[in-house]
Motif scaffolding. Sequence first.
Motif, short mmCIF file in Angstrom:
data_model
loop_
_atom_site.label_atom_id
_atom_site.label_comp_id
_atom_site.label_asym_id
_atom_site.label_seq_id
_atom_site.Cartn_x
_atom_site.Cartn_y
_atom_site.Cartn_z
N SER A 228 -101.22 73.97 66.03
CA SER A 228 -101.70 73.74 67.44
C SER A 228 -103.25 74.46 67.35
O SER A 228 -103.25 75.62 66.92
CB SER A 228 -101.05 74.07 68.21
OG SER A 228 -101.45 74.20 69.67
N ASP B 180 -98.40 64.91 70.65
CA ASP B 180 -99.06 65.99 71.50
C ASP B 180 -100.47 66.19 70.64
O ASP B 180 -100.50 66.57 69.62
CB ASP B 180 -98.22 67.28 71.11
CG ASP B 180 -98.96 68.43 71.97
OD1 ASP B 180 -100.14 68.26 72.46
OD2 ASP B 180 -98.29 69.52 72.05
N PRO B 181 -101.52 65.76 71.41
CA PRO B 181 -102.87 65.52 70.97
C PRO B 181 -103.23 67.12 70.69
O PRO B 181 -104.37 67.18 69.92
CB PRO B 181 -103.45 65.09 71.98
CG PRO B 181 -102.87 64.90 73.15
CD PRO B 181 -101.30 65.11 72.84
N SER B 182 -102.82 68.11 71.12
CA SER B 182 -103.26 69.30 70.82
C SER B 182 -102.66 69.98 69.43
O SER B 182 -103.05 71.13 69.05
CB SER B 182 -102.94 70.53 72.06
OG SER B 182 -101.38 70.78 71.84
N LYS C 169 -104.28 65.40 60.84
CA LYS C 169 -104.29 64.34 61.59
C LYS C 169 -103.51 64.59 62.89
O LYS C 169 -102.59 65.38 63.02
CB LYS C 169 -103.29 63.01 61.00
CG LYS C 169 -104.21 62.63 59.69
CD LYS C 169 -103.46 61.40 59.14
CE LYS C 169 -104.06 61.06 57.77
NZ LYS C 169 -103.50 59.91 57.06
N PRO C 170 -103.90 63.86 64.19
CA PRO C 170 -103.36 64.28 65.41
C PRO C 170 -101.90 63.88 65.27
O PRO C 170 -101.48 62.74 64.81
CB PRO C 170 -103.96 63.19 66.35
CG PRO C 170 -105.59 62.74 65.78
CD PRO C 170 -105.07 62.83 64.07
N ASP C 171 -101.15 64.69 66.05
CA ASP C 171 -99.55 64.57 66.05
C ASP C 171 -99.46 63.25 67.42
O ASP C 171 -100.05 63.52 68.33
CB ASP C 171 -98.98 65.86 66.68
CG ASP C 171 -97.54 65.65 66.74
OD1 ASP C 171 -96.92 64.70 67.39
OD2 ASP C 171 -96.96 66.36 66.37
N HIS C 172 -98.75 62.63 67.07
CA HIS C 172 -98.37 61.22 67.65
C HIS C 172 -98.01 61.75 69.26
O HIS C 172 -98.43 61.06 70.37
CB HIS C 172 -97.76 60.14 67.30
CG HIS C 172 -98.37 59.60 66.05
ND1 HIS C 172 -99.40 58.96 65.92
CD2 HIS C 172 -97.85 59.52 64.77
CE1 HIS C 172 -99.64 58.66 64.90
NE2 HIS C 172 -98.72 58.97 64.18
N ARG D 62 -101.72 69.15 65.18
CA ARG D 62 -102.27 68.58 64.05
C ARG D 62 -101.24 68.64 63.04
O ARG D 62 -100.29 69.56 62.78
CB ARG D 62 -103.75 69.13 63.41
CG ARG D 62 -104.83 69.05 64.32
CD ARG D 62 -105.45 67.75 64.69
NE ARG D 62 -106.56 67.69 65.54
CZ ARG D 62 -106.28 67.31 66.60
NH1 ARG D 62 -105.22 66.97 67.00
NH2 ARG D 62 -107.44 67.62 67.51
#
Length: 149
Positions: free
Chosen positions: A128, A107-109, A102-105, A111
């Motif tokens: 990353s 940092d979108p780069s 799931k995306p890290d809230h 998971r």
Amino acid sequence: MKIARRLLVGATAVALGILGMSAVPSQGAEMPKAGVHSAASVQAPTGKWKVHTTFFAKDGSDVPLRQGTGTWGYKHIQEDHPQPDSSLYGWIDETLKNGTPKPDHNDPSKRVVRWRLAKGVMFRVVFSEREYSDSHDGRPRGIITAFKE
């Protein structure tokens, strides 16, 4: 296509490291497309970019565990969340294969993957997918941290 490229580069790099060989394209071989590294052009990373081992996420993403620094990678994990390599590698592999990234809230780069281990403990892996030219291998930064919650 991006996943297939990463798998090819990762598998070739591992194979060449194990065999101690270099790959030379045969005559008539198709040349790599722009942005794709041939095995002969991949420089083995050193220092913080050195790859300890390679994992693959459920979706086939290349997730290397690099030496790193005090803030990311193997060095960070062993300084902040020390575990024997055999346990750590097994837990990372199990989590990446079974959990859903799931995306890290923040940092979108990055998971975040969580998975409940056999002992009932939650394990978290943060990685990353961002590629860094400093690594010289065309692969992503990989695992930032991994720990039991």
